[in-house]
Design a protein around this motif. Structure first.
Motif, PDB file in Angstrom:
ATOM      1  N   VAL A  97       0.829  -1.201   0.000  1.00 32.06           N
ATOM      2  CA  VAL A  97       0.000   0.000   0.000  1.00 32.06           C
ATOM      3  C   VAL A  97       0.871   1.261   0.000  1.00 32.06           C
ATOM      4  O   VAL A  97       0.536   2.263  -0.640  1.00 32.06           O
ATOM      5  CB  VAL A  97      -0.960  -0.004   1.217  1.00 32.06           C
ATOM      6  N   GLY A  98       1.996   1.197   0.699  1.00 32.53           N
ATOM      7  CA  GLY A  98       2.886   2.344   0.773  1.00 32.53           C
ATOM      8  C   GLY A  98       3.489   2.752  -0.562  1.00 32.53           C
ATOM      9  O   GLY A  98       4.011   3.859  -0.695  1.00 32.53           O
ATOM     10  N   GLU A  99       3.411   1.875  -1.565  1.00 32.88           N
ATOM     11  CA  GLU A  99       3.981   2.165  -2.881  1.00 32.88           C
ATOM     12  C   GLU A  99       2.931   2.577  -3.906  1.00 32.88           C
ATOM     13  O   GLU A  99       3.269   2.894  -5.050  1.00 32.88           O
ATOM     14  CB  GLU A  99       4.742   0.935  -3.399  1.00 32.88           C
ATOM     15  N   VAL A 100       1.661   2.573  -3.512  1.00 36.70           N
ATOM     16  CA  VAL A 100       0.584   2.827  -4.472  1.00 36.70           C
ATOM     17  C   VAL A 100       0.690   4.211  -5.093  1.00 36.70           C
ATOM     18  O   VAL A 100       0.668   4.371  -6.320  1.00 36.70           O
ATOM     19  CB  VAL A 100      -0.800   2.637  -3.815  1.00 36.70           C
ATOM     20  N   SER A 101       0.809   5.247  -4.260  1.00 34.45           N
ATOM     21  CA  SER A 101       0.821   6.619  -4.777  1.00 34.45           C
ATOM     22  C   SER A 101       1.938   6.833  -5.788  1.00 34.45           C
ATOM     23  O   SER A 101       1.718   7.393  -6.869  1.00 34.45           O
ATOM     24  CB  SER A 101       0.958   7.616  -3.626  1.00 34.45           C
ATOM     25  N   ALA A 102       3.142   6.358  -5.455  1.00 39.56           N
ATOM     26  CA  ALA A 102       4.284   6.539  -6.357  1.00 39.56           C
ATOM     27  C   ALA A 102       4.139   5.734  -7.639  1.00 39.56           C
ATOM     28  O   ALA A 102       4.791   6.032  -8.641  1.00 39.56           O
ATOM     29  CB  ALA A 102       5.575   6.153  -5.635  1.00 39.56           C
ATOM     30  N   SER A 103       3.265   4.714  -7.622  1.00 36.69           N
ATOM     31  CA  SER A 103       3.072   3.863  -8.797  1.00 36.69           C
ATOM     32  C   SER A 103       2.013   4.417  -9.744  1.00 36.69           C
ATOM     33  O   SER A 103       1.849   3.912 -10.857  1.00 36.69           O
ATOM     34  CB  SER A 103       2.673   2.445  -8.369  1.00 36.69           C
ATOM     35  N   LEU A 104       1.285   5.427  -9.303  1.00 37.46           N
ATOM     36  CA  LEU A 104       0.238   6.015 -10.127  1.00 37.46           C
ATOM     37  C   LEU A 104       0.789   7.127 -11.017  1.00 37.46           C
ATOM     38  O   LEU A 104       1.742   7.804 -10.666  1.00 37.46           O
ATOM     39  CB  LEU A 104      -0.873   6.587  -9.250  1.00 37.46           C
ATOM     40  N   SER A 105       0.162   7.287 -12.171  1.00 36.23           N
ATOM     41  CA  SER A 105       0.479   8.399 -13.068  1.00 36.23           C
ATOM     42  C   SER A 105      -0.727   8.618 -13.965  1.00 36.23           C
ATOM     43  O   SER A 105      -1.596   7.744 -14.086  1.00 36.23           O
ATOM     44  CB  SER A 105       1.707   8.093 -13.922  1.00 36.23           C
ATOM     45  N   ILE A 106      -0.777   9.781 -14.587  1.00 40.20           N
ATOM     46  CA  ILE A 106      -1.873  10.052 -15.528  1.00 40.20           C
ATOM     47  C   ILE A 106      -1.877   8.987 -16.618  1.00 40.20           C
ATOM     48  O   ILE A 106      -2.917   8.433 -16.964  1.00 40.20           O
ATOM     49  CB  ILE A 106      -1.724  11.455 -16.159  1.00 40.20           C
ATOM     50  N   GLU A 107      -0.691   8.662 -17.135  1.00 38.14           N
ATOM     51  CA  GLU A 107      -0.582   7.707 -18.239  1.00 38.14           C
ATOM     52  C   GLU A 107      -1.066   6.321 -17.826  1.00 38.14           C
ATOM     53  O   GLU A 107      -1.767   5.645 -18.594  1.00 38.14           O
ATOM     54  CB  GLU A 107       0.867   7.630 -18.723  1.00 38.14           C
ATOM     55  N   LYS A 108      -0.693   5.887 -16.629  1.00 38.36           N
ATOM     56  CA  LYS A 108      -1.074   4.541 -16.185  1.00 38.36           C
ATOM     57  C   LYS A 108      -2.574   4.443 -15.941  1.00 38.36           C
ATOM     58  O   LYS A 108      -3.209   3.440 -16.296  1.00 38.36           O
ATOM     59  CB  LYS A 108      -0.313   4.183 -14.902  1.00 38.36           C
ATOM     60  N   ILE A 109      -3.150   5.474 -15.335  1.00 46.77           N
ATOM     61  CA  ILE A 109      -4.600   5.467 -15.091  1.00 46.77           C
ATOM     62  C   ILE A 109      -5.360   5.491 -16.409  1.00 46.77           C
ATOM     63  O   ILE A 109      -6.315   4.739 -16.607  1.00 46.77           O
ATOM     64  CB  ILE A 109      -4.996   6.667 -14.201  1.00 46.77           C
ATOM     65  N   LEU A 110      -4.907   6.331 -17.342  1.00 48.43           N
ATOM     66  CA  LEU A 110      -5.542   6.413 -18.652  1.00 48.43           C
ATOM     67  C   LEU A 110      -5.444   5.088 -19.397  1.00 48.43           C
ATOM     68  O   LEU A 110      -6.393   4.654 -20.054  1.00 48.43           O
ATOM     69  CB  LEU A 110      -4.891   7.530 -19.472  1.00 48.43           C
TER      70      LEU A 110
END
Length: 275
Positions: A174-187
């Motif tokens: 869970v501690g790595e979730v935020s750093a693993s997100l990006s606009i490109e990945k969500i899109l």
């Protein structure tokens, strides 16, 4: 065209033989009506299946042992022996040996799927720790299959009827979730899910909901910035690509209010949020 050509061959991996996989398989295919819609091909061991059949005292379950998927018999439950040696079955106990045999079954079924010898594959539960080896260094089935089929863009979708949930990130802390997100990945996940809804689920005009990451979806930045910096921009770009997507929604209120019923799929930011 024979009636058998309408009956897809479905490969089922036994999973960890000390786990619940064999029991689920036996109980599922005790109902012979399933044989009218598909031909099951179980990848594992007839000795393991026989052990659990006796343990469950299930005399109604019958199967046919074959050497390969080229010997599949329709209207029967087929079991392919992925190994011949005896194994020590201890239900509920983790074992690296059981993990290696689970991998052997998975590898053989995946190979047959790649060759078109079966039409689809269902995977029995594995122990993610004990299955690790030189050829399986993955967090789970999803990542393994993505690599085997050369797919860099994929999504894990959990489905029950019209209720479908996908996740942007997978099996990570869970501690790595935020750093693993990006606009490109969500899109990318939005696009993959949108395509899947059309192709795999027959939804002509999908409506997709996207959840926020933080409590109250960040509450205008008060409780977190990811919604404003990544999630909302990804939703906007998806809309510009003519994908019908809404959000970000606060996860607790979204599910509690049954708002999910208004959408064809929900995209969560991380594993436990969606599951």
């Amino acid at each position: 065209m024979s009636e058998h050509e309408h009956r897809p061959k479905i490969g089922i991996t036994i999973g960890d033989y000390n786990g619940v996989g064999p029991e689920i398989i036996i109980k599922a295919f005790t109902d012979v009506h399933i044989l009218q819609i598909c031909t099951p091909v179980i990848y594992g061991s007839s000795k393991v299946i026989s052990f659990y059949r006796k343990t469950l005292n299930n005399a109604e379950f019958n199967y046919n042992t074959i050497r390969s998927s080229r010997e599949i018999i329709h209207k029967k439950v087929n079991v392919i022996n992925c190994w011949e040696e005896e194994v020590n079955i201890v239900p509920g106990e983790a074992s690296t040996v059981a993990g290696q045999y689970a991998f052997r079954a998975l590898e053989q079924a995946t190979g047959d799927l790649q060759q078109g010898l079966i039409e689809a594959m269902v995977t029995g539960p594995i122990d993610k720790y004990s299955i690790q080896n030189e050829n399986f260094k993955f967090a789970g089935h999803t990542e393994y299959l993505a690599e085997k089929f050369g797919q860099k863009k994929y999504a894990m979708i959990l489905a029950s009827g019209n209720f479908r949930v996908a996740t942007v990130t997978g099996h990570i802390p869970v501690g790595e979730v935020s750093a693993s997100l990006s606009i490109e990945k969500i899109l990318e996940k939005i696009s993959v899910v949108n395509d899947s809804l059309k192709r795999d689920f027959g939804v002509r005009k999908p409506r997709i909901a996207v959840l926020g990451l933080n409590p109250h979806a960040g509450d205008h930045g008060l409780l977190g910035k990811e919604e404003e910096t990544m999630i909302t921009p990804a939703i906007k770009q998806a809309n510009e690509q003519k994908i019908v997507v809404f959000g970000p929604y606060s996860a607790d209120g979204f599910f509690a209010s049954s708002n999910y019923k208004n959408f064809d799929a929900v995209i969560a930011m991380y594993h436990d949020q969606g599951l």
